[in-house]
Design a protein around this motif. Structure first.
Motif, mmCIF file in Angstrom:
data_model
loop_
_atom_site.group_PDB
_atom_site.id
_atom_site.type_symbol
_atom_site.label_atom_id
_atom_site.label_comp_id
_atom_site.label_asym_id
_atom_site.label_seq_id
_atom_site.Cartn_x
_atom_site.Cartn_y
_atom_site.Cartn_z
ATOM 1 N N LEU A 212 11.880 -7.787 0.044
ATOM 2 C CA LEU A 212 10.451 -7.535 -0.188
ATOM 3 C C LEU A 212 10.062 -8.016 -1.476
ATOM 4 C CD1 LEU A 212 7.871 -5.899 0.516
ATOM 5 C CD2 LEU A 212 8.740 -3.833 -0.574
ATOM 6 N N GLN A 215 4.314 -9.013 -3.843
ATOM 7 C CA GLN A 215 2.941 -9.000 -3.408
ATOM 8 C C GLN A 215 2.683 -8.819 -1.890
ATOM 9 O OE1 GLN A 215 1.517 -12.304 -5.893
ATOM 10 N NE2 GLN A 215 -0.270 -10.945 -6.082
ATOM 11 N N SER A 216 4.030 -8.696 -1.263
ATOM 12 C CA SER A 216 4.025 -8.364 0.278
ATOM 13 C C SER A 216 3.991 -7.117 0.591
ATOM 14 C CB SER A 216 5.416 -8.864 0.778
ATOM 15 O OG SER A 216 5.652 -10.262 0.549
ATOM 16 N N GLY A 250 4.467 -9.762 8.438
ATOM 17 C CA GLY A 250 4.706 -9.205 7.253
ATOM 18 C C GLY A 250 6.126 -9.883 6.766
ATOM 19 N N VAL A 251 6.975 -9.100 6.455
ATOM 20 C CA VAL A 251 8.190 -9.628 5.860
ATOM 21 C C VAL A 251 9.499 -9.576 7.216
ATOM 22 C CG1 VAL A 251 8.171 -9.097 3.368
ATOM 23 C CG2 VAL A 251 9.092 -7.123 5.006
ATOM 24 N N GLU A 272 2.459 -15.142 10.110
ATOM 25 C CA GLU A 272 1.824 -14.141 8.782
ATOM 26 C C GLU A 272 1.072 -15.014 8.027
ATOM 27 O OE1 GLU A 272 1.851 -10.847 7.511
ATOM 28 O OE2 GLU A 272 1.250 -11.709 5.545
ATOM 29 N N SER A 274 0.806 -14.665 4.613
ATOM 30 C CA SER A 274 1.336 -14.642 3.423
ATOM 31 C C SER A 274 2.529 -15.737 3.499
ATOM 32 C CB SER A 274 1.613 -13.209 2.749
ATOM 33 O OG SER A 274 2.481 -13.297 1.768
ATOM 34 N N GLN A 276 4.505 -15.833 0.756
ATOM 35 C CA GLN A 276 5.551 -15.271 0.086
ATOM 36 C C GLN A 276 6.444 -14.410 1.231
ATOM 37 O OE1 GLN A 276 4.855 -11.895 -2.284
ATOM 38 N NE2 GLN A 276 5.065 -13.294 -4.048
ATOM 39 N N ALA A 277 5.616 -13.685 2.147
ATOM 40 C CA ALA A 277 6.135 -12.736 3.090
ATOM 41 C C ALA A 277 7.223 -13.467 4.174
ATOM 42 C CB ALA A 277 5.257 -11.969 3.683
ATOM 43 N N SER A 280 10.360 -14.370 2.722
ATOM 44 C CA SER A 280 11.206 -13.115 2.721
ATOM 45 C C SER A 280 11.858 -13.038 4.224
ATOM 46 C CB SER A 280 10.635 -12.211 2.202
ATOM 47 O OG SER A 280 9.982 -12.104 1.083
#
Ligand SMILES: C[S@@+](CC[C@H](N)C(=O)[O-])C[C@H]1O[C@@H](n2cnc3c(N)ncnc32)[C@H](O)[C@@H]1O
Length: 392
Positions: A212, A215-216, A250-251, A272, A274, A276-277, A280
């Motif tokens: 995580l 910002q996720s 999400g992640v 997803e 994001s 960033q997610a 991850s």
């Protein structure tokens, strides 16, 4: 486990009413939530409902979003009242124990830094929130939400003291929220220490670690999230599709759990918005040797652009409160996809989306009490396409 209503001094004194139902026994809370689900989703036959999954009574929340009040050198961490004065909730009993235990240290660190709390009515000051997330090994991600670069500088200067005082803080970051807006964080994040918090969850066949980043999105109740992913994974294993598409992944919780349980060559793809997610999720899959793939895109755009031969056999959706909406629901309705798992934190938008997919009927449904003591809930349903013969 003691399931009697906990006594909350803050609630009793009327200073915090966030846990509206904290004085109601948890069994009655679950009954009310189940009744609400049945009311919103009248088309689900009673025998399709599995027993609800409880979320605990205290120490179940893995994340605290502490609003900063008071004044420089004497801050409060908790909420702001109607006059925008700080109300200290250091002893909030729904936060995981490690979060409660570090809150006084956080307060002392903020006081020592001399940083001024943001004063909403005057639009002055710096520190707006402190967000703390905990994993089951008591490691922490600590994020300071500030207004300007000046606030960022003050926190940076404290970094070595913060790390010394909170050795279990494996991620420390500053989020910048310059606007005067009723939101909990801004777009820009500056990570000062570490990278990701490892959320370890117990899958049925293996432990799965979800990484995580600041910002996720992550489900707020780790035990209930684990139960939710395991439920989805059981449904998928029973159906045993060759391919699974996890939209709004999400992640990667649903995708990683459903891919890890596969016996054959199941293809699993998570999508997803994001980036960033997605980073991850890719890391988690690689480290655990789980053959799931991830892709950053808008869920609807991705789905509607799939060619017929790329269609998954099963789709999982876990959208934000607004639901999946008309376009994606219409696409699923017209597609050959046979099974859908829909996990929702909003029975009203779930009901709307189900009406848009009349060819899919609910086979099983389950309430997950992700947010005890509040009116919020998570509900997951397994949908199956009804053949023309069954309809006639
Ligand atoms: C309720 S969360 C679920 C996340 C994940 N399934 C889980 O269990 O943690 C919804 C997710 O949808 C993502 N999201 C929001 N809008 C999106 C969109 N238009 N397309 C794809 N993902 C989106 C959010 O970033 C968030 O991670």
């Amino acid at each position: 486990m003691d399931l009697s209503p906990p006594h909350c001094d803050y609630f009793a004194a009327g200073v915090c009413r966030s846990c509206t139902f904290i004085e109601t026994p948890i069994s009655a809370q679950l009954e009310e939530k189940q009744a609400r689900c049945t009311e919103f989703l009248p088309g689900i036959p009673s025998e399709a409902w599995l027993p609800p999954v409880g979320g605990g009574v205290r120490a179940f929340r893995n994340r605290a979003k502490l609003a900063v009040g008071g004044e420089a050198g004497d801050v409060t961490l908790g909420i702001l009242d109607r006059e925008w004065s700080g109300v200290d909730l250091s002893e909030c009993l729904i936060h995981e124990n490690v979060i409660r235990s570090v809150t006084p240290t956080l307060k002392a660190l903020v006081n020592d830094s001399g940083i001024e709390p943001y004063l909403v009515p005057k639009r002055r000051g710096e520190l707006k929130y402190v967000h703390v997330t905990a994993n089951l090994s008591s490691e922490l991600m600590v994020r300071f939400v500030v207004r300007t670069e000046h606030g960022l500088g003050l926190i940076k200067r404290q970094l070595s003291r913060i790390r010394q005082a909170l050795p279990n803080a494996v991620v420390i970051s500053v989020n910048l929220l310059p606007e005067h807006k009723a939101v909990l964080e801004g777009e820009r994040e500056v990570t000062l220490h570490g990278e990701a918090l490892a959320m370890q969850l117990a899958g049925e066949t293996q432990k799965i670690t979800l990484h995580l980043r600041p910002q996720s999105f992550f489900q707020t109740n780790t035990q209930v999230a684990t139960a939710l992913y395991n439920q989805a994974s059981q449904w998928v294993d029973r159906i045993d599709p060759a391919s699974v598409l996890d939209l709004y992944c999400g992640v990667g919780g649903f995708a990683l759990f459903t891919a890890s349980g596969a016996t054959g060559s199941r293809r699993v793809l998570g999508v997803e918005v994001s980036e960033q997610a997605i980073r991850s999720a890719k890391r988690s899959a690689k480290e655990a040797g789980i053959p799931a793939q991830f892709f950053a895109a808008d869920a609807t755009d991705f789905a509607v652009s799939l060619a017929r031969e790329e269609m998954p056999e099963l789709v999982i959706v876990n959208p934000p409160r607004r639901g999946i909406g008309e376009e994606l629901a219409g696409w699923i309705e017209r597609s050959p996809i046979h099974h859908v798992i829909y996990s929702s934190c909003n029975p009203a938008s779930l009901a709307r989306d189900l009406e848009r997919m009349p060819s899919l009927h609910v086979k099983e449904a389950r309430l997950f009490d992700m947010f005890p003591h509040t009116g919020h809930l998570e509900v997951a349903v397994l949908l199956e396409r009804v053949s023309a013969a069954q309809v006639s």
